[in-house]
Design an enzyme around this catalytic site. Structure first.
Site, PDB file in Angstrom:
ATOM      1  N   ALA A  36       6.416 -14.152   4.878  1.00 53.93           N
ATOM      2  CA  ALA A  36       6.094 -12.468   5.060  1.00 53.93           C
ATOM      3  C   ALA A  36       7.079 -12.067   5.978  1.00 53.93           C
ATOM      4  O   ALA A  36       7.841 -11.889   5.281  1.00 53.93           O
ATOM      5  CB  ALA A  36       4.928 -12.383   5.050  1.00 53.93           C
ATOM      6  N   ARG A  37       6.273 -11.724   6.827  1.00 50.33           N
ATOM      7  CA  ARG A  37       7.271 -10.748   8.068  1.00 50.33           C
ATOM      8  C   ARG A  37       6.936 -11.605   9.268  1.00 50.33           C
ATOM      9  O   ARG A  37       5.168 -12.507   9.968  1.00 50.33           O
ATOM     10  CB  ARG A  37       7.181  -9.671   8.236  1.00 50.33           C
ATOM     11  CG  ARG A  37       7.732  -8.804   7.281  1.00 50.33           C
ATOM     12  CD  ARG A  37       8.807  -8.586   7.117  1.00 50.33           C
ATOM     13  NE  ARG A  37      10.231  -7.996   6.903  1.00 50.33           N
ATOM     14  CZ  ARG A  37      11.384  -8.421   5.528  1.00 50.33           C
ATOM     15  NH1 ARG A  37      10.318 -10.020   5.277  1.00 50.33           N
ATOM     16  NH2 ARG A  37      11.448  -7.580   4.920  1.00 50.33           N
ATOM     17  N   GLY A  81      14.091 -17.288   2.405  1.00 47.56           N
ATOM     18  CA  GLY A  81      12.269 -17.442   1.063  1.00 47.56           C
ATOM     19  C   GLY A  81      13.401 -16.755  -0.131  1.00 47.56           C
ATOM     20  O   GLY A  81      13.589 -17.347  -1.346  1.00 47.56           O
ATOM     21  N   HIS A 131      14.849 -17.255   7.598  1.00 52.23           N
ATOM     22  CA  HIS A 131      14.174 -16.615   6.684  1.00 52.23           C
ATOM     23  C   HIS A 131      15.086 -16.130   5.379  1.00 52.23           C
ATOM     24  O   HIS A 131      15.692 -15.818   5.269  1.00 52.23           O
ATOM     25  CB  HIS A 131      14.309 -15.363   7.262  1.00 52.23           C
ATOM     26  CG  HIS A 131      14.394 -14.326   6.848  1.00 52.23           C
ATOM     27  ND1 HIS A 131      13.425 -12.446   7.308  1.00 52.23           N
ATOM     28  CD2 HIS A 131      13.100 -13.675   5.728  1.00 52.23           C
ATOM     29  CE1 HIS A 131      12.929 -12.101   6.846  1.00 52.23           C
ATOM     30  NE2 HIS A 131      13.485 -12.552   5.622  1.00 52.23           N
ATOM     31  N   GLU A 189      13.302 -12.232  14.962  1.00 54.50           N
ATOM     32  CA  GLU A 189      14.220 -12.894  14.404  1.00 54.50           C
ATOM     33  C   GLU A 189      15.862 -12.290  15.310  1.00 54.50           C
ATOM     34  O   GLU A 189      15.788 -11.058  15.503  1.00 54.50           O
ATOM     35  CB  GLU A 189      14.335 -12.332  12.958  1.00 54.50           C
ATOM     36  CG  GLU A 189      12.912 -13.362  12.796  1.00 54.50           C
ATOM     37  CD  GLU A 189      13.274 -12.679  11.357  1.00 54.50           C
ATOM     38  OE1 GLU A 189      14.412 -12.631  10.504  1.00 54.50           O
ATOM     39  OE2 GLU A 189      12.177 -13.503  10.727  1.00 54.50           O
ATOM     40  N   SER A 228      -6.982 -10.294   0.521  1.00 53.08           N
ATOM     41  CA  SER A 228      -6.374  -9.198   0.008  1.00 53.08           C
ATOM     42  C   SER A 228      -6.820  -6.969  -0.045  1.00 53.08           C
ATOM     43  O   SER A 228      -8.454  -7.466  -0.361  1.00 53.08           O
ATOM     44  CB  SER A 228      -6.380  -9.030  -1.322  1.00 53.08           C
ATOM     45  OG  SER A 228      -4.764  -8.682  -1.479  1.00 53.08           O
ATOM     46  N   ARG A 229      -6.819  -6.139   0.128  1.00 54.69           N
ATOM     47  CA  ARG A 229      -6.914  -4.944   0.423  1.00 54.69           C
ATOM     48  C   ARG A 229      -7.755  -4.454  -1.497  1.00 54.69           C
ATOM     49  O   ARG A 229      -8.573  -3.898  -0.853  1.00 54.69           O
ATOM     50  CB  ARG A 229      -5.437  -4.216   0.392  1.00 54.69           C
ATOM     51  CG  ARG A 229      -5.777  -2.882   0.645  1.00 54.69           C
ATOM     52  CD  ARG A 229      -4.890  -1.256   0.988  1.00 54.69           C
ATOM     53  NE  ARG A 229      -3.629  -2.283  -0.004  1.00 54.69           N
ATOM     54  CZ  ARG A 229      -2.877  -1.099   0.328  1.00 54.69           C
ATOM     55  NH1 ARG A 229      -2.293   0.200   1.059  1.00 54.69           N
ATOM     56  NH2 ARG A 229      -1.029  -0.988  -0.511  1.00 54.69           N
ATOM     57  N   SER A 230      -6.332  -4.824  -2.548  1.00 55.75           N
ATOM     58  CA  SER A 230      -7.333  -5.268  -3.491  1.00 55.75           C
ATOM     59  C   SER A 230      -8.146  -5.903  -3.852  1.00 55.75           C
ATOM     60  O   SER A 230      -7.275  -6.913  -4.218  1.00 55.75           O
ATOM     61  CB  SER A 230      -5.742  -4.371  -4.636  1.00 55.75           C
ATOM     62  OG  SER A 230      -5.337  -3.399  -3.567  1.00 55.75           O
ATOM     63  N   GLY A 279      -0.371 -10.058  -3.714  1.00 55.74           N
ATOM     64  CA  GLY A 279       0.793  -9.107  -3.856  1.00 55.74           C
ATOM     65  C   GLY A 279       0.960 -10.233  -4.964  1.00 55.74           C
ATOM     66  O   GLY A 279       0.964 -11.188  -5.762  1.00 55.74           O
ATOM     67  N   ARG A 280       2.274  -9.517  -5.672  1.00 53.78           N
ATOM     68  CA  ARG A 280       2.904 -10.501  -6.350  1.00 53.78           C
ATOM     69  C   ARG A 280       3.788 -12.489  -5.845  1.00 53.78           C
ATOM     70  O   ARG A 280       3.416 -12.728  -6.928  1.00 53.78           O
ATOM     71  CB  ARG A 280       4.905  -9.406  -6.486  1.00 53.78           C
ATOM     72  CG  ARG A 280       4.787  -8.054  -7.254  1.00 53.78           C
ATOM     73  CD  ARG A 280       5.791  -8.118  -8.204  1.00 53.78           C
ATOM     74  NE  ARG A 280       5.742  -6.296  -7.911  1.00 53.78           N
ATOM     75  CZ  ARG A 280       5.586  -5.155  -7.207  1.00 53.78           C
ATOM     76  NH1 ARG A 280       5.472  -5.064  -5.642  1.00 53.78           N
ATOM     77  NH2 ARG A 280       5.750  -4.176  -7.434  1.00 53.78           N
ATOM     78  N   ILE A 281       3.747 -11.682  -4.806  1.00 56.93           N
ATOM     79  CA  ILE A 281       4.493 -13.633  -4.267  1.00 56.93           C
ATOM     80  C   ILE A 281       3.439 -14.376  -4.414  1.00 56.93           C
ATOM     81  O   ILE A 281       3.054 -15.327  -3.848  1.00 56.93           O
ATOM     82  CB  ILE A 281       5.409 -12.740  -3.139  1.00 56.93           C
ATOM     83  CG1 ILE A 281       6.869 -12.604  -3.180  1.00 56.93           C
ATOM     84  CG2 ILE A 281       5.532 -14.406  -2.197  1.00 56.93           C
ATOM     85  CD1 ILE A 281       7.238 -11.814  -2.516  1.00 56.93           C
TER      86      ILE A 281
HETATM   87  C1  GLV Z   1      13.030 -10.978   2.795  1.00 59.88           C
HETATM   88  O1  GLV Z   1      12.320 -11.338   4.312  1.00 59.88           O
HETATM   89  C2  GLV Z   1      12.787  -9.867   1.406  1.00 59.88           C
HETATM   90  O2  GLV Z   1      11.656  -8.894   2.314  1.00 59.88           O
HETATM   91  O3  GLV Z   1      12.793  -9.579   0.762  1.00 59.88           O
HETATM   92  C1  GLV Z   2       5.096  -8.245  -2.425  1.00 59.47           C
HETATM   93  O1  GLV Z   2       4.757  -7.878  -0.987  1.00 59.47           O
HETATM   94  C2  GLV Z   2       5.362  -8.803  -3.209  1.00 59.47           C
HETATM   95  O2  GLV Z   2       4.413  -9.917  -3.054  1.00 59.47           O
HETATM   96  O3  GLV Z   2       5.554  -8.613  -4.228  1.00 59.47           O
END
Ligand code: GLV
Ligand code: GLV
Length: 327
Positions: free
Chosen positions: A242-243, A292, A290, A272, A182-184, A161-163
């Site tokens: 991510a998570r 990021g 956490h 967490e 990735s899915r796409s 994705g974006r990140i």
């Molecule tokens: C942080 O973990 C966010 O999802 O923005």
């Molecule tokens: C969401 O997960 C992004 O990559 O923006």
């Protein structure tokens, strides 16, 4: 009298930790009440729940069926995060409540932090820092704190994705090959970055660095379990910004202790704010709390996104930043 006029206006509840400035976008449109913790939120809902039209929350607030049921006039949940697994999306959809998040504005900050982790693990930054401060450092030595080279290696992005894309672009600047799962498919980006889309097992098997950029869903929970971790190379690095629950921490601790992996950099954790004790004890991990998206500029922009979504929906417009639909 003023109180009477004001009470006819829509009420929006916003977590007090979300920066103030941008919320002036709601001036004249809605009254804003801030809550500092779950107890204050609870009290506001008990006193004024039926009047609440919007909710601005942190990712640590669970917005579930029980909460939504107490806010019958709610029109929008604006999450101060890009990841929205704290919100029960089907429950919100059933009630016609819009759910929005903060994509784009935190992409670069999170990609930078991801690279900070990759480099910190590869070059043993924490061990090196400790030695430099210890008073025990005896000077330059040819075999001291040897790390892992990244240039010429392969970076596997799980979730382009974006990140994921921003991390991949930085990877190219570090002279790495990019593969992704990735899915796409992203054919234009594949051409631009000379990236290859692979099956998960294959991506894990070829990577020097595996970096996770997926949302947390039923499908991705414990995606990196003992079996998948065993597909990684023993000199590879796993990074998760991510998570936490996407990685089975128990299995990761086993893999690190068994020498199945070189190291791991984790900004997010399964439970967490608890950090897995064996991961905390490991010299092969770099663990962050956490952070990021934690830059001053990004956190301000995230508040602007929360405010513009609250403003739009309360004003009868579609939200500019809805969370992606299922599919
Ligand atoms: C942080 O973990 C966010 O999802 O923005
Ligand atoms: C969401 O997960 C992004 O990559 O923006």
């Amino acid at each position: 009298m003023e109180a009477r006029a004001r009470s006819d206006r829509p009420l929006v509840l916003v977590d007090a930790a979300i920066p103030d400035g941008p919320l002036t976008a709601l001036d004249g449109l809605a009254d804003v009440a801030r809550f500092a913790d779950a107890e204050e939120l609870e009290r506001l809902i008990a006193e004024r729940g039926p009047r609440v039209r919007g909710l601005g929350v942190q990712l640590t607030t669970a917005v579930d069926e029980a909460l939504l049921a107490r806010l019958p006039a709610l029109e929008i949940v604006a999450d101060y995060a890009v990841g929205y697994d704290n919100v029960d999306l089907p429950a919100a959809a059933r009630r016609g409540v819009a759910v929005t998040h903060t994509p784009d504005v935190l992409t670069d900050a999170t990609a930078d932090l991801t690279w900070a982790l990759i480099l910190a693990v590869a070059r043993r930054l924490l061990e090196a820092d400790r030695l430099a401060r210890s008073g025990q450092w005896a000077g330059w030595h040819p075999r001291q704190l040897l790390g892992r080279e990244l240039t010429g290696g392969t970076l596997a992005i799980l979730g382009l994705g974006r990140i994921g894309e921003a991390v991949a672009r930085r990877g190219r600047a570090f002279g790495m090959r990019v593969v992704y799962w990735s899915r796409s498919a992203r054919p234009a980006l594949e051409r631009e970055l000379e990236a290859r889309r692979l099956e998960l097992r294959e991506a894990l098997g070829v990577a020097d660095v595996v970096s996770i950029h997926l949302p947390l869903t039923d499908e991705t929970r414990h995606l990196l379990d003992a079996q998948r971790l065993a597909h990684m190379r023993s000199d590879a690095i796993l990074v998760n910004t991510a998570r936490g629950p996407i990685v089975d921490e128990e299995a990761l601790a086993d893999a690190l202790e068994g020498g199945q992996l070189l190291g791991a950099g984790l900004d997010v954790h399964e439970r967490e704010p608890d950090v897995h004790p064996r991961l905390a004890a490991s010299p092969r991990t770099v663990l962050l709390p956490h952070v990021g998206s934690a830059t001053v500029a990004t956190r301000e922009r995230m508040a602007e996104v929360v405010a513009r979504n609250l403003r739009a929906v309360i004003g009868g417009e579609p939200p500019p930043d809805p969370v992606p639909g299922p599919g």
